[in-house]
Design a protein around this motif. Structure first.
Motif, short mmCIF file in Angstrom:
data_model
loop_
_atom_site.label_atom_id
_atom_site.label_comp_id
_atom_site.label_asym_id
_atom_site.label_seq_id
_atom_site.Cartn_x
_atom_site.Cartn_y
_atom_site.Cartn_z
N TYR A 1 0.81 -1.22 0.00
CA TYR A 1 0.00 0.00 0.00
C TYR A 1 0.84 1.27 0.00
CZ TYR A 1 -3.32 -3.56 1.46
OH TYR A 1 -4.09 -4.70 1.53
N LEU A 2 2.18 1.11 0.12
CA LEU A 2 3.11 2.25 0.11
C LEU A 2 2.94 3.16 1.32
CD1 LEU A 2 3.03 3.04 -3.72
CD2 LEU A 2 4.51 1.45 -2.47
N ASN A 3 2.47 2.58 2.41
CA ASN A 3 2.41 3.28 3.69
C ASN A 3 3.64 2.94 4.52
OD1 ASN A 3 -0.10 4.61 3.39
ND2 ASN A 3 -1.19 2.72 3.88
N LEU A 4 3.90 3.74 5.57
CA LEU A 4 5.06 3.49 6.42
C LEU A 4 5.15 2.03 6.87
CD1 LEU A 4 5.58 6.44 8.95
CD2 LEU A 4 7.11 5.67 7.14
N SER A 5 6.34 1.47 6.76
CA SER A 5 6.59 0.11 7.21
C SER A 5 6.77 0.09 8.73
CB SER A 5 7.85 -0.43 6.54
OG SER A 5 8.38 -1.52 7.26
N PRO A 6 5.94 -0.65 9.46
CA PRO A 6 6.13 -0.71 10.92
C PRO A 6 7.53 -1.20 11.31
CG PRO A 6 3.98 -1.57 10.32
CD PRO A 6 4.72 -1.36 9.03
N CYS B 1 -1.65 6.81 2.68
CA CYS B 1 -1.37 7.15 1.29
C CYS B 1 -2.49 6.69 0.36
CB CYS B 1 -0.04 6.52 0.88
SG CYS B 1 0.62 7.16 -0.66
N TYR B 2 -2.94 7.60 -0.48
CA TYR B 2 -4.05 7.36 -1.42
C TYR B 2 -5.35 6.98 -0.71
CZ TYR B 2 0.03 6.88 -4.50
OH TYR B 2 1.22 7.07 -5.16
N GLY B 3 -5.43 7.23 0.59
CA GLY B 3 -6.62 6.87 1.35
C GLY B 3 -6.59 5.46 1.89
N ASN B 4 -5.57 4.67 1.55
CA ASN B 4 -5.45 3.32 2.11
C ASN B 4 -4.90 3.40 3.53
OD1 ASN B 4 -6.33 1.74 -0.09
ND2 ASN B 4 -4.34 1.92 -1.09
N ALA C 1 -4.67 13.36 4.98
CA ALA C 1 -5.11 14.29 3.93
C ALA C 1 -5.88 13.60 2.83
CB ALA C 1 -3.90 15.03 3.35
N HIS C 2 -5.54 12.32 2.56
CA HIS C 2 -6.19 11.57 1.48
C HIS C 2 -7.40 10.77 1.96
CE1 HIS C 2 -1.97 11.15 -0.63
NE2 HIS C 2 -2.33 12.41 -0.41
N TYR D 1 -7.68 8.67 -5.29
CA TYR D 1 -6.68 8.63 -6.36
C TYR D 1 -6.79 7.28 -7.08
CZ TYR D 1 -4.49 12.48 -3.80
OH TYR D 1 -4.26 13.67 -3.16
N PHE D 2 -6.23 7.24 -8.30
CA PHE D 2 -6.11 5.95 -8.97
C PHE D 2 -4.66 5.78 -9.43
CE2 PHE D 2 -6.37 2.50 -11.89
CZ PHE D 2 -7.30 1.66 -11.28
#
Length: 366
Positions: free
Chosen positions: A108-113, A132-135, A158-159, A283-284
């Motif tokens: 999902y390209l979010n921060l890696s724990p 990121c991107y609302g995920n 923000a997303h 976003y897409f």
């Protein structure tokens, strides 16, 4: 006759005639800012719609994030992502804090724990993850890390307007969560933002900080800023709320259309939907694979020549900007995504003909 350009997004604008009564109310009241009736109504309406206990409106999302960090009285280092808009890191630096960038996870390209935990030092005071991107981020893992190490968590959401997981709004996670209501967002107030918090005491602190730090007329409780949302923007937000579910449904149909089309387009991979039960389809993003005939940048140019304008959200990485004041580092997952990501147009009002035109261009790109 050439086709009109298709941009990556267009602000949703309700019918103008529906906005006029709100403006007439403002003209009658004479109240333009400083927490007037429209401002108060929008805060209450957003709390109800989003399912959160307290929300503090701001003039934009960057101010909201700056004040959220200030309200927690942080010092030292703050762990965050290099894969975001520059406002995330700017808000940290504006508070005299040192952003420490760590890599994202590949799905999902979010921060890696795991990367967060490895970067914690005795100087770390907080984590600023981005949905990121609302995920949604892996909130359970991040919140557990924060508890173990005594860190604050401020989610840059923000997303993520209206995004929910199985237990409710994802805005309930962390110490604070920050929204943007910029014109490019799924819900906008022209410019605007908000901080979501858990208790009235923090809400009152945020209210003071966005109003110069004043507590009444003669007491300066803190060094604040002028971050208030004006009445016209608040009124527009109230009108937007009447249309938001219709707008989100339109975005969902476009998302579905693209996902079905990409199943027949090898070399282009849509990011999967995340842990959310309610999405906002903000976003897409697609990742351009090596098997696709063009590189990401070549595809971006090819589409632009056909009047279709995507965006490289997020390229470059924040520390890679020219003259960036932030320290570089090694973030292989984030850098790979930044080199391959392309966000396709998605907004209410994007016609079926325009969708077909985009898909055709992706299929025929050479």
């Amino acid at each position: 006759m050439s086709n009109p350009p298709v941009h990556v997004t267009r602000p949703f604008l309700p019918p103008l005639e529906e906005f006029i009564p709100y403006l007439e109310e403002i003209w009658t009241s004479g109240h333009l800012t400083n927490g007037g009736p429209m401002h108060q109504r929008l805060e209450a309406a957003l709390c109800e719609y989003l399912g959160v206990p307290h929300l503090c409106l701001f003039n934009n999302g960057t101010s909201a994030l700056m004040v959220a960090l200030q309200a927690l009285e942080l010092q030292g280092e703050v762990i965050t992502t290099p894969y975001s808009f520059v406002a995330t890191a700017n808000a940290i630096a504006w508070n005299g804090l040192d952003p420490v960038f760590v890599d994202v996870e590949p799905t999902y390209l979010n921060l890696s724990p795991e990367a967060i935990e490895a970067a914690i030092t005795e100087n770390t005071s907080a984590i600023v993850p981005v949905h990121c991107y609302g995920n949604p981020c892996d909130t359970a893992a991040i919140d557990a890390i924060a508890r173990r190490h005594g860190l604050k968590v401020v989610y840059d959401a923000a997303h993520a307007f209206g995004v929910r997981d199985s237990e409710g709004s994802i805005l309930r996670h962390g110490d604070l969560a920050v929204l943007s209501f910029h014109a490019t967002k799924v819900f906008n107030t022209f410019e605007g933002g908000a901080v979501v918090c858990h208790d009235l005491e923090m809400k009152q602190r945020l209210d003071r900080l966005k109003n110069f730090g004043l507590d009444g007329e003669s007491r300066l409780a803190a060094t604040g800023m002028n971050g208030k949302l004006n009445e016209v923007s608040a009124a527009f937000g109230l009108l937007q709320l009447k249309h938001i579910d219709t707008a989100l449904e339109a975005r969902k149909k476009i998302d579905t259309h693209f996902r079905l089309a990409l199943e027949k387009l090898p070399g282009l991979s849509a990011l999967p939907r995340g842990r959310q039960t309610n999405d906002n389809f903000s976003y897409f993003p697609v990742l351009v694979e090596p098997s696709y005939p063009l590189s990401r940048d070549e595809l971006l140019t090819c589409l632009a020549e056909r009047g279709i304008h995507g965006r490289r959200y997020f390229h470059p990485l924040i520390p890679d900007f020219e003259h960036s004041p932030f320290r570089g580092g090694d973030w292989p997952v984030a850098r790979d995504a930044s080199d391959r990501v392309l966000c396709l147009p998605i907004y209410p009002g994007l016609s079926s003909d325009e969708l077909d035109r985009i898909v055709y261009a992706l299929r025929e790109a050479r």
